[in-house]
Design a protein around this motif. Sequence first.
Motif, PDB file in Angstrom:
ATOM      1  N   ARG A 222      -6.808  -4.513  -4.770  1.00  0.00           N
ATOM      2  CA  ARG A 222      -6.222  -4.745  -6.092  1.00  0.00           C
ATOM      3  C   ARG A 222      -5.992  -6.223  -6.385  1.00  0.00           C
ATOM      4  NH1 ARG A 222      -3.490  -1.225  -9.281  1.00  0.00           N
ATOM      5  NH2 ARG A 222      -1.782  -2.723  -9.519  1.00  0.00           N
ATOM      6  N   SER A 223      -6.065  -7.035  -5.347  1.00  0.00           N
ATOM      7  CA  SER A 223      -5.804  -8.465  -5.535  1.00  0.00           C
ATOM      8  C   SER A 223      -7.026  -9.231  -6.028  1.00  0.00           C
ATOM      9  CB  SER A 223      -5.334  -9.072  -4.205  1.00  0.00           C
ATOM     10  OG  SER A 223      -6.331  -8.921  -3.205  1.00  0.00           O
ATOM     11  N   MET A 224      -8.161  -8.578  -6.168  1.00  0.00           N
ATOM     12  CA  MET A 224      -9.388  -9.281  -6.541  1.00  0.00           C
ATOM     13  C   MET A 224      -9.285  -9.869  -7.948  1.00  0.00           C
ATOM     14  SD  MET A 224     -12.392  -6.831  -5.003  1.00  0.00           S
ATOM     15  CE  MET A 224     -13.662  -7.914  -5.637  1.00  0.00           C
ATOM     16  N   ARG A 225      -9.674 -11.127  -8.082  1.00  0.00           N
ATOM     17  CA  ARG A 225      -9.716 -11.818  -9.367  1.00  0.00           C
ATOM     18  C   ARG A 225     -11.016 -12.601  -9.474  1.00  0.00           C
ATOM     19  NH1 ARG A 225      -6.136  -8.848  -9.445  1.00  0.00           N
ATOM     20  NH2 ARG A 225      -3.971  -9.103 -10.168  1.00  0.00           N
ATOM     21  N   PRO A 226     -11.818 -12.334 -10.513  1.00  0.00           N
ATOM     22  CA  PRO A 226     -11.605 -11.323 -11.549  1.00  0.00           C
ATOM     23  C   PRO A 226     -11.818  -9.922 -10.988  1.00  0.00           C
ATOM     24  CG  PRO A 226     -13.765 -12.309 -11.789  1.00  0.00           C
ATOM     25  CD  PRO A 226     -13.087 -13.080 -10.701  1.00  0.00           C
ATOM     26  N   LYS A 227     -11.214  -8.946 -11.625  1.00  0.00           N
ATOM     27  CA  LYS A 227     -11.359  -7.566 -11.170  1.00  0.00           C
ATOM     28  C   LYS A 227     -12.773  -7.075 -11.467  1.00  0.00           C
ATOM     29  CE  LYS A 227      -6.542  -6.068 -11.594  1.00  0.00           C
ATOM     30  NZ  LYS A 227      -6.378  -5.806 -10.162  1.00  0.00           N
ATOM     31  N   PRO A 228     -13.389  -6.378 -10.540  1.00  0.00           N
ATOM     32  CA  PRO A 228     -14.711  -5.801 -10.813  1.00  0.00           C
ATOM     33  C   PRO A 228     -14.642  -4.804 -11.960  1.00  0.00           C
ATOM     34  CG  PRO A 228     -14.189  -5.725  -8.467  1.00  0.00           C
ATOM     35  CD  PRO A 228     -12.921  -6.096  -9.181  1.00  0.00           C
ATOM     36  N   LYS A 229     -15.752  -4.662 -12.659  1.00  0.00           N
ATOM     37  CA  LYS A 229     -15.795  -3.707 -13.771  1.00  0.00           C
ATOM     38  C   LYS A 229     -15.639  -2.282 -13.276  1.00  0.00           C
ATOM     39  CE  LYS A 229     -18.705  -6.643 -16.705  1.00  0.00           C
ATOM     40  NZ  LYS A 229     -20.015  -6.776 -17.411  1.00  0.00           N
ATOM     41  N   SER A 230     -16.182  -2.015 -12.090  1.00  0.00           N
ATOM     42  CA  SER A 230     -16.071  -0.683 -11.504  1.00  0.00           C
ATOM     43  C   SER A 230     -14.904  -0.639 -10.531  1.00  0.00           C
ATOM     44  CB  SER A 230     -17.365  -0.321 -10.772  1.00  0.00           C
ATOM     45  OG  SER A 230     -17.201   0.867 -10.015  1.00  0.00           O
ATOM     46  N   SER A 231     -14.253   0.507 -10.446  1.00  0.00           N
ATOM     47  CA  SER A 231     -13.163   0.688  -9.480  1.00  0.00           C
ATOM     48  C   SER A 231     -13.702   1.138  -8.123  1.00  0.00           C
ATOM     49  CB  SER A 231     -12.167   1.723  -9.999  1.00  0.00           C
ATOM     50  OG  SER A 231     -12.796   2.987 -10.165  1.00  0.00           O
ATOM     51  N   ARG A 232     -15.003   1.242  -8.027  1.00  0.00           N
ATOM     52  CA  ARG A 232     -15.633   1.671  -6.776  1.00  0.00           C
ATOM     53  C   ARG A 232     -15.674   0.509  -5.786  1.00  0.00           C
ATOM     54  NH1 ARG A 232     -20.486   2.677  -8.689  1.00  0.00           N
ATOM     55  NH2 ARG A 232     -21.146   0.541  -8.228  1.00  0.00           N
ATOM     56  N   ASN A 233     -15.151   0.733  -4.610  1.00  0.00           N
ATOM     57  CA  ASN A 233     -15.195  -0.270  -3.560  1.00  0.00           C
ATOM     58  C   ASN A 233     -16.568  -0.260  -2.896  1.00  0.00           C
ATOM     59  OD1 ASN A 233     -14.206  -2.278  -1.901  1.00  0.00           O
ATOM     60  ND2 ASN A 233     -12.896  -0.930  -0.689  1.00  0.00           N
ATOM     61  N   GLU A 234     -16.966  -1.401  -2.322  1.00  0.00           N
ATOM     62  CA  GLU A 234     -18.241  -1.514  -1.614  1.00  0.00           C
ATOM     63  C   GLU A 234     -18.085  -2.467  -0.434  1.00  0.00           C
ATOM     64  OE1 GLU A 234     -21.823  -2.284  -3.720  1.00  0.00           O
ATOM     65  OE2 GLU A 234     -21.367  -0.918  -5.380  1.00  0.00           O
ATOM     66  N   PRO A 235     -18.989  -2.380   0.541  1.00  0.00           N
ATOM     67  CA  PRO A 235     -18.907  -3.279   1.700  1.00  0.00           C
ATOM     68  C   PRO A 235     -18.920  -4.761   1.333  1.00  0.00           C
ATOM     69  CG  PRO A 235     -20.396  -1.462   2.169  1.00  0.00           C
ATOM     70  CD  PRO A 235     -20.027  -1.348   0.723  1.00  0.00           C
ATOM     71  N   LYS A 236     -19.519  -5.116   0.229  1.00  0.00           N
ATOM     72  CA  LYS A 236     -19.594  -6.536  -0.151  1.00  0.00           C
ATOM     73  C   LYS A 236     -18.220  -7.139  -0.427  1.00  0.00           C
ATOM     74  CE  LYS A 236     -20.451  -5.570  -5.089  1.00  0.00           C
ATOM     75  NZ  LYS A 236     -21.433  -5.719  -6.196  1.00  0.00           N
ATOM     76  N   TYR A 237     -17.195  -6.302  -0.578  1.00  0.00           N
ATOM     77  CA  TYR A 237     -15.849  -6.813  -0.828  1.00  0.00           C
ATOM     78  C   TYR A 237     -15.041  -6.994   0.459  1.00  0.00           C
ATOM     79  CZ  TYR A 237     -16.942  -5.483  -5.650  1.00  0.00           C
ATOM     80  OH  TYR A 237     -17.534  -5.357  -6.888  1.00  0.00           O
ATOM     81  N   LEU A 238     -15.652  -6.743   1.621  1.00  0.00           N
ATOM     82  CA  LEU A 238     -14.911  -6.894   2.872  1.00  0.00           C
ATOM     83  C   LEU A 238     -14.356  -8.309   3.076  1.00  0.00           C
ATOM     84  CD1 LEU A 238     -13.984  -5.398   5.445  1.00  0.00           C
ATOM     85  CD2 LEU A 238     -16.116  -6.157   6.535  1.00  0.00           C
ATOM     86  N   PRO A 239     -15.090  -9.369   2.671  1.00  0.00           N
ATOM     87  CA  PRO A 239     -14.515 -10.712   2.840  1.00  0.00           C
ATOM     88  C   PRO A 239     -13.178 -10.909   2.123  1.00  0.00           C
ATOM     89  CG  PRO A 239     -16.877 -10.876   2.486  1.00  0.00           C
ATOM     90  CD  PRO A 239     -16.511  -9.440   2.250  1.00  0.00           C
ATOM     91  N   VAL A 240     -12.962 -10.212   1.015  1.00  0.00           N
ATOM     92  CA  VAL A 240     -11.689 -10.311   0.297  1.00  0.00           C
ATOM     93  C   VAL A 240     -10.556  -9.801   1.190  1.00  0.00           C
ATOM     94  CG1 VAL A 240     -10.363  -9.502  -1.698  1.00  0.00           C
ATOM     95  CG2 VAL A 240     -12.806 -10.065  -1.948  1.00  0.00           C
ATOM     96  N   ILE A 241     -10.809  -8.673   1.841  1.00  0.00           N
ATOM     97  CA  ILE A 241      -9.805  -8.089   2.730  1.00  0.00           C
ATOM     98  C   ILE A 241      -9.551  -9.014   3.920  1.00  0.00           C
ATOM     99  CG2 ILE A 241      -9.296  -6.113   4.230  1.00  0.00           C
ATOM    100  CD1 ILE A 241     -11.115  -4.444   2.316  1.00  0.00           C
ATOM    101  N   SER A 242     -10.630  -9.521   4.491  1.00  0.00           N
ATOM    102  CA  SER A 242     -10.515 -10.412   5.641  1.00  0.00           C
ATOM    103  C   SER A 242      -9.695 -11.659   5.304  1.00  0.00           C
ATOM    104  CB  SER A 242     -11.912 -10.817   6.121  1.00  0.00           C
ATOM    105  OG  SER A 242     -11.838 -11.648   7.253  1.00  0.00           O
ATOM    106  N   ASP A 243     -10.012 -12.298   4.182  1.00  0.00           N
ATOM    107  CA  ASP A 243      -9.290 -13.510   3.793  1.00  0.00           C
ATOM    108  C   ASP A 243      -7.818 -13.215   3.521  1.00  0.00           C
ATOM    109  OD1 ASP A 243     -11.623 -14.932   4.042  1.00  0.00           O
ATOM    110  OD2 ASP A 243     -11.980 -15.167   1.889  1.00  0.00           O
ATOM    111  N   SER A 244      -7.540 -12.044   2.929  1.00  0.00           N
ATOM    112  CA  SER A 244      -6.148 -11.679   2.640  1.00  0.00           C
ATOM    113  C   SER A 244      -5.342 -11.517   3.917  1.00  0.00           C
ATOM    114  CB  SER A 244      -6.097 -10.383   1.828  1.00  0.00           C
ATOM    115  OG  SER A 244      -6.690 -10.542   0.562  1.00  0.00           O
TER     116      SER A 244
END
Length: 263
Positions: free
Chosen positions: A214-236
């Motif tokens: 939920r912290s992603m900025r800008p928010k993706p248009k889709s609410s579907r999560n994907e593996p490409k967003y793993l770096p966001v989790i890692s950095d957080s």
Amino acid sequence: MKRYIDIAVNIIGNSMETRLEQVLADAASVGVSPIINIGSSLAESQASLELCQRFPKQMWTTAGTHPHHASQWDQHSQEQLRQLCQQPWVVAVGECGLDYNRDFSPRPMQRQAFSQQLALACELGLPVLMHERDAHDDFLAILKEYRPQLSRALLHCFTGTQAQMEAYIEQDLYLGITGWVCDERRGQELAEVVKHIPADRLLIETDSPYLLPRSMRPKPKSSRNEPKYLPVISDSIASLRQQDSQEFAEQCYLNSQRFFKLD
């Protein structure tokens, strides 16, 4: 580029399955490769195996029966799972465990399916990937019966308390952390707990297509999560732990390699 392994993805039966080549390419473009798909039922595990054969080294799989599907577990299931787990693309038994939150399967059947899958993991020398929701005491009691014989054990999508984390670490578990930690509504307690997980027992995952950070900025248009967003989790998580993001990502990558015995 930082390296990541997404240790829990749910591809079968959603749009990622039909777009898998693009999903894998998008993930690899930000350093996320390989991914590990979760087998939540015997049929799903078989389907996942077939995908792994199409995308070797980019995708691995677990094989097991999720507690939601424990009512499907019968006298033939353990042997069927044994055959699946002997395939070279299977890196762990699971997802197995207990879920008393939704109770989609009767609790006695959940406990039986969980125990038999742990026994099989011990027999085959495979690690186990587990699920637990609102069932900590029963989960821990069953796990303790088999833990001395288990090679390695992972509780994925951990969202528990400090005391629960300590109990699982005492059993030498690895803990998988998702984008739940990025949720300012539900993830505040986990954001504190994650600071205290031993570095060599921490893994990261998206649990795609669920739990979009939920912290992603800008928010993706889709609410579907994907593996490409793993770096966001890692950095957080690195930020919460006050660690260098590169060093944290590499630690998690090496933890994942070691747990699943990946080249």
